[in-house]
Scaffold this motif. Structure first.
Motif, mmCIF file in Angstrom:
data_model
loop_
_atom_site.group_PDB
_atom_site.id
_atom_site.type_symbol
_atom_site.label_atom_id
_atom_site.label_comp_id
_atom_site.label_asym_id
_atom_site.label_seq_id
_atom_site.Cartn_x
_atom_site.Cartn_y
_atom_site.Cartn_z
ATOM 1 N N TRP A 166 -22.926 4.827 -36.380
ATOM 2 C CA TRP A 166 -22.823 6.003 -35.507
ATOM 3 C C TRP A 166 -21.657 6.914 -35.877
ATOM 4 N N ARG A 167 -20.698 6.412 -36.648
ATOM 5 C CA ARG A 167 -19.574 7.258 -37.070
ATOM 6 C C ARG A 167 -20.027 8.366 -38.008
ATOM 7 N N GLN A 168 -21.163 8.172 -38.643
ATOM 8 C CA GLN A 168 -21.678 9.227 -39.512
ATOM 9 C C GLN A 168 -22.235 10.392 -38.702
ATOM 10 N N LEU A 169 -22.783 10.091 -37.521
ATOM 11 C CA LEU A 169 -23.335 11.148 -36.662
ATOM 12 C C LEU A 169 -22.259 11.738 -35.752
ATOM 13 N N TYR A 206 -34.319 8.357 -30.972
ATOM 14 C CA TYR A 206 -34.397 9.079 -29.698
ATOM 15 C C TYR A 206 -33.094 9.829 -29.425
ATOM 16 N N VAL A 207 -31.965 9.194 -29.700
ATOM 17 C CA VAL A 207 -30.670 9.855 -29.509
ATOM 18 C C VAL A 207 -30.540 11.041 -30.451
ATOM 19 N N ARG A 208 -30.890 10.850 -31.701
ATOM 20 C CA ARG A 208 -30.785 11.956 -32.669
ATOM 21 C C ARG A 208 -31.671 13.126 -32.266
ATOM 22 N N ARG A 247 -28.408 17.536 -35.404
ATOM 23 C CA ARG A 247 -27.012 17.609 -35.842
ATOM 24 C C ARG A 247 -26.080 17.578 -34.631
ATOM 25 N N ALA A 248 -24.989 16.845 -34.745
ATOM 26 C CA ALA A 248 -24.022 16.715 -33.658
ATOM 27 C C ALA A 248 -23.022 17.867 -33.700
ATOM 28 N N GLU A 296 -23.542 19.430 -27.928
ATOM 29 C CA GLU A 296 -24.713 20.196 -27.515
ATOM 30 C C GLU A 296 -25.938 19.290 -27.523
ATOM 31 N N ALA A 297 -26.842 19.511 -26.568
ATOM 32 C CA ALA A 297 -28.031 18.666 -26.471
ATOM 33 C C ALA A 297 -29.253 19.502 -26.114
#
Length: 230
Positions: free
Chosen positions: A74-77, A159-161, A168-169, A185-186
């Motif tokens: 998850w550190r990559q995202l 699903y989270v992505r 993109r985060a 942002e979501a």
């Protein structure tokens, strides 16, 4: 004239109470008719690949995953550079979806106002993701076990992505509750029928986890999960 006004007010109040009762009653009934209730939805102990959790504060739920497991880091995202200071003993990441105005302006329950709560219920505000890096000690209270197969975990990660615009985060600069969290942002908007808990519940249903068919409240999400014992 006054009597007529009082009758209208009484009928309006009764109608409101009836709608609230219908809303809560439907949520409770569907809790006892869960999705993915068949034996195939249960992950056997020897097939569990990822130990994840649902974390609840009594109102809001987050999905909690290992920072790195079965090919997902998850550190990559959500890079550590987006956070003020991630604890050195952090092992997990908590991810929740919710109303932008509520998230940004209600860091504690003491900051909650009636107008802000009503605004969230009526909708119209964009959503955000709230992401926190957590230590193991954070799972000693109000956490519920979520044993997942590799396939289920991959489904939830996707699903989270999908909740991130274009996958993109994009962090909201300068918005934090503490050193270990950040906002992003979501996709979507919050309203009475699309709450933080319906977002969590939908992800669990899509991943094949046993959960209520509708999850407007936190108890709908965690009812069929095993609580972590302190």
């Amino acid at each position: 004239m006054a009597g007529r006004w009082l009758r209208r007010a009484a009928f309006t109040l009764l109608g409101f109470v009836a709608l609230v009762g219908l809303y809560v009653g439907t949520a409770c009934v569907l809790m006892f008719w869960p999705a993915n209730a068949g034996p195939s939805a249960t992950v056997a102990e020897n097939t569990t690949a990822v130990q994840a959790w649902v974390l609840s504060n009594g109102v809001h739920t987050d999905l909690v995953f290992p920072i790195r497991s079965t090919g997902v880091d998850w550190r990559q995202l959500f890079p550590l550079a987006h956070f003020k200071a991630v604890p050195p003993d952090a092992e997990f990441i908590a991810i929740g979806w919710g109303d932008r105005e509520f998230y940004l302006n209600t860091p504690t329950w003491g900051d909650l106002t009636a107008s802000r709560a009503l605004g969230a219920m009526l909708g119209g505000n964009r959503a955000l993701l709230h992401v926190s890096y957590l230590s193991r000690a954070s799972l000693r209270k109000n956490a519920f076990r979520l044993p997942l197969s590799e396939a289920q975990y991959a489904q939830l990660a996707g699903y989270v992505r999908a909740a991130l615009p274009s996958g993109r985060a994009t962090p909201i600069a300068g918005t934090h509750y503490g050193n270990n969290d950040a906002f992003y942002e979501a996709e979507g908007g919050y309203h009475l029928f699309e709450t933080c808990n319906t977002w969590t519940g939908r992800g669990l249903r899509q991943a094949g986890v046993k959960v209520s068919r509708w999850t407007p409240f936190d108890f709908n999400v965690v009812w069929h999960l095993e609580p972590v014992r302190p």
